[in-house]
Every structure is written in C-alpha cells, then in structure tokens.
Design an enzyme around this catalytic site. Sequence first.
Site: not given
Length: 434
Positions: A211, A213, A219-220, A357, A360, A408
């Site tokens: 990703r 991002e 946490r990413h 989270e 998903s 995670r």
Amino acid sequence: MDDRTHTADAEPGERVTVAGWVHEVRDLGGIAFLILRDRTGKIQVKFATDEMDDELVDAGTNASRESVLSVTGTVEEEPRAPTGVEVVPESVELLAPAEPELPLDPSGKVDADLSTRLDNRTLDVRAGESKAIFEIRAEILRAVREYFRSVGCTEINTPKIVATGTEGGTELFPLTYFGQEAFMNQSPQLFKQLMVGSGLERVFEVGPIFRAEEHNTPRHLNEATMIDFESAFIDHNEAMDVCEGTLLAAYEAVAENCQEQLEVLGYGDSFAVPDAGFPRLTYEEAIERINATGELEEQLLWGDDLPTEGEKALGADVGGHYFITDWPSEIKPFYIQDRDDDPQLSKGFDLMHPEMELVSGGQREHRYDALVEGFEQQGLDPEAFEYYTKMFKYGMPPHAGWAYGVERLVMTMLGLGNIREAVLFPRDRQRLSP
C-alpha cells in the site's frame, strides 16, 4: 549434516560438540567461563586456565562477543552454572570472528533505539526479546494454517504484480513490466474471489500486500503480510465465525506452545486467551457508544469512518475483541454486498482489538449486474477489471471472506509499542534497506 549437540540437549557424561555465539566471557583468575549461545539457549564452558593448554584457553577466552565458536568437550554437572551443566573443553574452533565494537548489544544490557535495531536486524534478533517475538509469530502462522485446514480450506498463492489495483488506482506502487505499466498488488481480494468460483470453493492465503499510503505511524506499514480467507456458500455471519476461530486458535497455540517466549517478554502466567463469542455491534451502535464516552471533541455522524481515538474509546468500553457490522455501503469497497432490505447498509464487518482494527471482511456481491453497478458507483471502470467481472457470468456462488494483517495480530497480542517490532525488515516511507 548438523551433528552438533544443541546447548539445551547437553547431558552430564556426554562428549559433545556445541556451536554458537559468544554471549559473554568472564575471567576470574585461574578459572574462566565462556557462555556460548545457540537457538535453544546458553551453556557454560569452563577453562581451568592454570591447568589447560594456553592455546586452548586463549581460543576460548580471547574471542570477542558474538564471534561464532565450535567447542568439543565433556559435559559435567555444575549446579552453579546457569543451566546446571558445563562443558570442559578439549578443543575450540573459531568459525567466524566478530568485530569488538558492535552496533548494538545483543545481550540487552545496553538499550538501543528501534532505528538502530532495525538497521542491524541480524544482531537484534539474537537478543532474547526480539527472537521471542518472531518465534511467536511463526507459531501464530502455524496455528492459523492448521485451523484453516481443519475447516476445509485449500492454501493458494496469488500474483503480487497486477495490471489494475484491487481498490482502484490510488495508493498503488507502479512498476514497469516489459514496457507496460503494472502495480504491486494491494490485496489478493479479487483473485481469491475467483477461486471460490472454482472447484476449490474455500481458500486461504498468507502473503504480502503493498500500500503506497504516506503514513508515518506506529501501526502502519507499506508492505504487510496478510492472512486472507474466502469461502463459497457462506454469508458474512459465518465468515465472522471462521475469523473468530482463527484468532482463538492463534492465541491458544501461543499460550500452549510458547511459554518460554512469553516469559522472556515478561508475561509469565498473565497471557490470556480471549473468551469465545466476541460481541457483534452494528456500526450505528458503535458510533453511539463512542459518542457516549465523551472522549471525542466532535460527535461522530452517520457515514464517518472511526478515528483512532474513537476506536480506542470503544475498545476500552467493550473491554475485549469485538466485531462491528452493518457498515454504511458508501464507505465499503465495491465488492461488499449491500443488504437487500436496506441498500444503505452493507454486509461488511470489521474485527476490532480494543486498540485498533484487525480485520476487514464481509459478504461479497456475487451477482454480475450488481457488481458492475458497484464499480460504477465508486467511479471505477468495470472494463479495467474484465478478467474479474466476466467470471461472474459463469456461475459465481454466494461467498464471503476477510483479511487481517499478521503484524497487527502480533502487535496487539504481545502489546508491542510499534508494528515494526513484529516484522523482520519493515518497509515504510523512510525504510527501504535492509
């Protein structure tokens, strides 16, 4: 073949060859001790410096910390030794010297910041706590794979180089593929859906996703390892059952098989397996409960995504893992099916740890016309995904699934302060090497 004896297996009266890293050398005058470390633990090697050959003593006691040695000798009982035994050496071979100045201290006596540890990951994982984290991570993956097999899943591997992004053209890493534009895959989502339409029906994958991002948070990551599940002939409720099952299997396996590692990380007997039967809150209930905590400066409105502080407030209120269901259709991906009785609600869900989270998922749209309409509603060109959509013309069964990140799961299970501690060689905005 490796014919050495591991340090943990050395028994009194045996003649053994042990090999590993120099953990510590203590010279007490007339007697010296070398602590040798391998993956199973540590063992003491005793040198009677006044009685042994000088060359033998020098080979053992002059080796710098973290040098690799092979020691052959006899194991004797010694209650004062760290493991109750010690080796009286006949020979010592230096297999690989280490420079005296180390970039960090693998013994853990001198702390190093996370950046230094990641720059020197090989040395860092020699330390007890880092090694324990990755042994637990391996046990989680073993247990999850075993659980998937127990519920009839087939493990698959899908492409990581793709022509189109799973969720459109944003947050993609582009690359040149024999003169064509291609991308690193954001998710195996579309491919695993294609496989539930095959004779496999129920599949899982453990693999990397990418990703682009521009996060810079604890946490990413920009490359993560995902656990993906997809099954034909189930709905979102049954998918949540499997999701909970894998998480409980992971916790139970760690509790049963990783006591030594948990003790190294300071858990002792305090490591707890979550209770089965995770609460299932609707999205509407979730935002109402978050607003009721008074932790947010502004009240959440219908359609808002949940901010980090909102997730933490709700997690503290619930007090354990829980699901959020019935998300607004407009904030879920095109492949999530809407509820027939209320198209504004989707059959999507998230599994939440009290801190963040984890998962998903949801029931997927298996009807061709509705799927194409979902593409168009989210501003995507269905023709760019023709390899995917056309298979829905040929008998795609109802299906559901989910995905969660290994890092995670490890981070939340062990209470780590930064997700980078749960991945060997993290990839983020600043880190491309090692």
